[in-house]
Scaffold this motif. Structure first.
Motif, PDB file in Angstrom:
ATOM      1  N   TYR A 251      12.477   2.278 -46.706  1.00 10.14           N
ATOM      2  CA  TYR A 251      12.598   1.018 -47.443  1.00 10.14           C
ATOM      3  C   TYR A 251      14.062   0.718 -47.761  1.00 10.14           C
ATOM      4  O   TYR A 251      14.535  -0.398 -47.506  1.00 10.14           O
ATOM      5  N   TYR A 252      14.762   1.688 -48.311  1.00 12.65           N
ATOM      6  CA  TYR A 252      16.159   1.460 -48.685  1.00 12.65           C
ATOM      7  C   TYR A 252      17.025   1.169 -47.457  1.00 12.65           C
ATOM      8  O   TYR A 252      17.975   0.382 -47.540  1.00 12.65           O
ATOM      9  N   TYR A 253      16.714   1.820 -46.324  1.00 11.07           N
ATOM     10  CA  TYR A 253      17.530   1.595 -45.131  1.00 11.07           C
ATOM     11  C   TYR A 253      17.309   0.201 -44.558  1.00 11.07           C
ATOM     12  O   TYR A 253      18.265  -0.512 -44.239  1.00 11.07           O
ATOM     13  N   THR A 256      17.300  -3.002 -47.820  1.00 11.10           N
ATOM     14  CA  THR A 256      18.407  -3.166 -48.771  1.00 11.10           C
ATOM     15  C   THR A 256      19.729  -2.876 -48.064  1.00 11.10           C
ATOM     16  O   THR A 256      19.761  -2.554 -46.875  1.00 11.10           O
ATOM     17  N   LYS A 258      21.652  -0.380 -49.073  1.00  8.99           N
ATOM     18  CA  LYS A 258      22.007   0.952 -49.568  1.00  8.99           C
ATOM     19  C   LYS A 258      22.610   1.845 -48.488  1.00  8.99           C
ATOM     20  O   LYS A 258      23.341   2.786 -48.799  1.00  8.99           O
ATOM     21  N   LYS A 259      22.317   1.568 -47.223  1.00  5.18           N
ATOM     22  CA  LYS A 259      22.897   2.394 -46.163  1.00  5.18           C
ATOM     23  C   LYS A 259      24.407   2.227 -46.096  1.00  5.18           C
ATOM     24  O   LYS A 259      25.114   3.059 -45.502  1.00  5.18           O
ATOM     25  N   LEU A 265      21.560   7.347 -49.635  1.00  4.70           N
ATOM     26  CA  LEU A 265      20.352   7.788 -48.948  1.00  4.70           C
ATOM     27  C   LEU A 265      20.247   9.310 -48.928  1.00  4.70           C
ATOM     28  O   LEU A 265      19.160   9.868 -49.105  1.00  4.70           O
TER      29      LEU A 265
END
Length: 322
Positions: A251-253, A256, A258-259, A265
């Motif tokens: 999900y974060y990758y 969003t 966030k990567k 991560l």
């Protein structure tokens, strides 16, 4: 206890006795061809291509085979293909496909991915084995150094595998990407969480690394080990925790930015995997005799630095500009 499950699954997918294994020479010749093909390809073109994945498949298959000399036949083996080895290999292949999609989305050269796969595969095996040797049974292996190479006798430590991967990524970053280690580790953390889940499912098939007695409805009687009472299926607890960590990382990758925040991560991975490991160890049977009576067992002690590192990496990523 309302219900318990008797687990009596064989850890072997299939096993061939020496008389039935007349084709085993052909099997190893095929694996040798796959490995040789990858080596020749690299020598000729000085780079790895997608097809070099066949080399890794060959190595993985060899790793799944238990080779033992028959007492009356010098070169006649028993061949046993095990669920654990299959889970390990399938996990790596799934991880490769996930990383391939990630690299394509960021327009990263395919050559980087193929090299990364080989670095990680070797580092995982070597690191996990040496981790078990150093952290869990050092005195025994010091007295019997020849046993270190006999991985089919059991003994792989996830903490050692993680350390091995980190060391490998240091050299990979220097020689291949020329980027920071965190750039690679952030992306690698996503599929590794899934691989960790597959390995724990392999532990379940081996009827190993389970918990203490329980009267919960999902308690499992590991009959192959001679157990007669239900135990916590801690392999499943950890597998589920790692799968949740994988979903969060995905999900974060993908959803969003966030990567782009170096270390975030990886920090999520460290906390998700090693904090759950730390907590589940409280209901897990001791893996080694020396752990009896310890306030925290070896698995918990080794997990603490990774959890703290995860907290620091998330904090660091929140303070550092993109």
């Amino acid at each position: 206890m309302l219900l318990s499950i008797t687990w009596n699954i064989s850890p072997e997918i299939f096993s061939l006795s020496p008389k039935e294994a007349n084709w085993h020479y052909l099997f190893f010749v095929l694996m040798g061809i796959l490995i040789g093909r990858g080596v020749l390809q690299y020598i000729k073109k000085k780079k790895f291509e997608t097809s070099s994945i066949l080399t890794v498949i060959g190595v993985a298959l060899i790793g799944m085979v238990l080779w033992e000399k028959h007492p009356s036949h010098f070169m006649t083996p028993n061949i046993q293909v095990r669920w654990y080895g299959m889970a390990f290999a399938v996990g790596f292949m799934m991880g490769y496909k996930i990383m391939e999609k990630m690299f394509k989305s960021e327009k990263i050269p395919q050559e980087w991915l193929d090299k990364l796969f080989l670095y990680v595969f070797i580092a995982t095996i070597v690191g996990a084995r040496l981790g078990h040797v150093l952290f869990y049974n050092f005195d025994y292996y010091l007295a019997n150094p020849g046993e270190i190479l006999k991985t089919w006798h059991g003994g792989l430590a996830s903490h050692g595998g993680t350390i091995g991967i980190i060391i490998a990524i240091y050299f990979y970053s220097k020689k291949v990407t020329k980027k920071s280690m965190l750039w690679t580790l952030d992306r690698l953390a996503v599929p590794v969480a899934l691989v960790a889940m597959m390995i724990r499912l392999g532990n379940l098939m081996n009827s190993e690394i389970y918990g203490v007695a329980t009267d919960l409805p999902w308690g499992v009687i590991f009959a192959r080990n001679g157990e007669t009472v239900a135990k916590h299926p801690t392999q499943l607890y950890e597998a589920l925790s790692y799968f949740v960590t994988f979903i969060v990382l995905m999900y974060y990758y993908w959803k969003t930015d966030k990567k782009d925040k170096e270390g975030f991560l990886l920090g999520i991975f460290f906390i998700g995997v090693f904090l759950s490991r730390f907590l589940i160890e409280f209901i897990k049977e001791d893996q080694e005799a020396f752990e009896a009576g310890m306030l925290l067992n070896m698995g918990q002690i080794l997990s603490i630095p990774f959890v703290l590192a995860g907290v620091y990496l998330i904090y660091r990523s929140s303070k550092k500009k993109k």
